[in-house]
Design an enzyme around this catalytic site. Structure first.
Site, PDB file in Angstrom:
ATOM      1  N   SER A 114       0.782  -1.234   0.000  1.00 59.93           N
ATOM      2  CA  SER A 114       0.000   0.000   0.000  1.00 59.93           C
ATOM      3  C   SER A 114       0.814   1.285   0.000  1.00 59.93           C
ATOM      4  O   SER A 114       0.229   2.377  -0.077  1.00 59.93           O
ATOM      5  CB  SER A 114      -0.984   0.006   1.173  1.00 59.93           C
ATOM      6  N   ILE A 115       2.128   1.205   0.058  1.00 58.94           N
ATOM      7  CA  ILE A 115       2.907   2.418  -0.222  1.00 58.94           C
ATOM      8  C   ILE A 115       2.704   2.794  -1.696  1.00 58.94           C
ATOM      9  O   ILE A 115       2.916   3.938  -2.086  1.00 58.94           O
ATOM     10  CB  ILE A 115       4.391   2.238   0.120  1.00 58.94           C
TER      11      ILE A 115
END
Length: 392
Positions: A114-115
Site C-alpha cells: 500500500s505504499i
C-alpha cells in the site's frame, strides 16, 4: 538421492511450492515479495541511466539497543523479529547504510503493497500542478460510468483522503468475502479472469453516512484513483510513473506494477521497487518535492500532504487512530502528529517509508511479516523508527 537445490538452500522451500494461492503466506513470501512478476502480470517502468552506489553496512548501529514490548533489544534483533527483508537509511540526503536479510540481494525489487497508494497520490499531485487533474472535482467528471456506484456522488478528494463512505471491508484472510472477490479481479488470487478490476470497482455501493466524515481504509479507492488519473491524463499508470516520477527522481532500478486482465494497474498495492529507490521517494518528499535540483511535485502539495491538510476529526472516527493518536491522513500519506513532524507510507506485511523531517532521516523498510496486519507490531515499529532517527 539428490541434494537440495541452491534455491531450497537459500529460501527453505522449492520454487514450485510457491503458488498463486499461497504467495502472500510465510515462508513463501520471503521469495515471492521479490518476484511478484512471476506470479501476477506486471508492467515495468524504466529507471534513469546510471548505476547504484555499492551497499553500506550499518555497522555498530546494529548493536545499539532499542526499547521493545518486553525488554531492550538490539537493532539487529528487532529487524529479525519483525521479519525485515531490507532496511535502508538516509540522513541529510546521504546514505547511512543498508541491511539485508540472507534471502534478499542488494538491488532486488520488493513489493511495497500500500505504499503504492502514496506513489499514486504523488502522480495526482503532479497532474494537479500541471492543471490536468482537479482533486475537488466529482469522480463522475472523469468516470461517468461510476454514477451508479458508491463513487457516484463522491469527489476525487474523498477518494484521495479515504473518506468515501464505502460499504467494503478489508477482510484479508476471509476467502468468501468481497475482498477475496476483489483479489480475484486483480489476479492476485486463483479464480480470476472473469471480472476485471474496473468492473469490480463499479459494483461497489455506499454506506448511509455522508462522504467526507470518516476515514475508512478501503483499498479499492486507490485503484479507482489510478483509473481517475488515466482518464485525466490519457496515459497509462506505468508510463506516468516512468515519465513523471521515476526518471526525474533519478531512480537507478526499473520498477514494476501489477496489472489485471485488461492491463489496469493495481495502484492500491502492486508496485515493486528497490529499497534505495523507495528511500529516494521519501527524500524527495522530505525536500518538498525536489530531487536532483529539479521540481517533481509542487511544494504546496507536499506541505498540504505531510503537514497541514487532512481532517483530524475524520481520522479520529476511523480505526487507525491508535497508531497515530494526533495524526491525520492526506493524499494517501499518514501524518503522525509527532513532534518530529514524521510522515509515512505503510503497506501490509511490514512495508514502511518513514520520513522524519526534524532529524532529516528517511527509513525504508521492506518485510515479509507472516500476517498482513499486526497492530501491536506496528506500534513498536513507529517507536523503533523514531528511536532509529535519533541514533543516526
Amino acid at each position: 538421492m539428490t541434494g537440495r537445490t541452491a534455491f531450497e538452500t537459500r529460501y527453505g522451500f522449492a520454487r514450485n511450492a510457491v503458488l498463486l494461492s499461497n504467495w502472500r503466506e510465510s515462508p513463501f513470501n520471503r521469495w515471492s515479495f521479490q518476484n511478484v512478476g512471476e506470479l501476477v502480470p506486471s508492467a515495468p517502468f524504466a529507471s534513469a541511466s546510471g548505476s547504484e552506489a555499492p551497499p553500506q553496512a550499518l555497522g555498530g548501529l546494529l548493536d545499539e539497543k532499542v526499547a521493545s514490548a518486553n525488554a531492550p533489544e538490539t537493532v539487529a534483533a528487532f529487524l529479525q523479529r519483525s521479519d525485515t527483508d531490507a532496511l535502508t537509511i538516509m540522513k541529510g540526503g546521504k546514505w547511512v547504510g543498508d541491511w539485508l536479510a540472507p534471502h534478499m540481494e542488494f538491488g532486488a525489487r520488493h513489493i511495497i503493497f500500500s505504499i503504492s497508494k502514496s506513489f499514486t497520490a504523488i502522480l495526482a499531485g503532479i497532474l494537479e500542478g500541471e492543471g490536468v487533474f482537479d482533486p475537488e472535482a466529482p469522480v463522475v467528471n472523469y468516470i461517468p460510468e461510476a454514477k451508479s456506484s458508491a463513487y457516484g456522488d463522491a469527489s476525487c478528494r474523498h477518494v484521495l483522503d479515504m473518506t468515501v463512505s464505502l460499504d467494503f471491508e478489508e477482510a484479508y484472510l476471509d476467502p468468501e468475502s468481497a475482498f477475496a472477490r476483489y483479489r480475484r479481479a486483480t489476479l492476485w488470487n486463483p479464480g480470476g479472469g472473469s471480472e476485471s478490476l474496473k468492473a469490480f470497482l463499479l459494483t461497489l455501493q455506499r454506506l448511509g453516512e455522508p462522504h467526507g466524515r470518516t476515514y475508512r481504509y478501503r483499498s479499492p479507492n486507490s485503484d479507482l484513483l489510478g483509473a481517475l488519473l488515466e482518464r485525466a491524463s490519457g496515459q497509462r499508470i506505468a508510463d506516468l510513473l516512468r515519465d513523471k516520477l521515476w526518471l526525474p527522481l533519478g531512480a537507478t532500478s526499473e520498477g514494476s506494477i501489477a496489472v489485471d486482465m485488461e492491463g489496469t494497474a493495481r495502484t492500491a498495492g502492486g508496485i515493486s521497487v528497490t529499497p534505495r529507490d523507495l528511500a529516494r521517494v521519501g527524500e524527495m518528499m522530505r525536500q518538498g518535492g525536489m530531487a536532483n535540483g529539479r521540481r517533481i511535485v509542487p511544494d504546496a502539495w507536499v506541505r498540504d500532504t505531510v503537514s497541514t491538510g487532512g481532517s483530524f476529526e475524520a481520522w479520529q472516527r476511523g480505526t487507525m487512530a491508535f497508531l497515530f493518536p494526533k495524526g491525520r491522513y492526506r493524499n494517501k500519506w499518514y501524518q503522525t502528529g509527532h513532534d518530529s513532524g514524521a510522515f509515512c507510507g505503510i503497506g501490509i506485511h511490514g512495508q514502511w517509508l518513514y520520513v522524519n523531517p526534524r532529524d532529516e532521516v528517511v527509513i525504508a523498510k521492506m518485510s515479509s511479516q507472516p500476517e498482513p496486519v499486526d497492530d501491536r507490531l506496528d506500534v513498536e515499529l513507529v517507536a523503533f523508527f523514531e528511536a532509529l532517527s535519533r541514533m543516526v
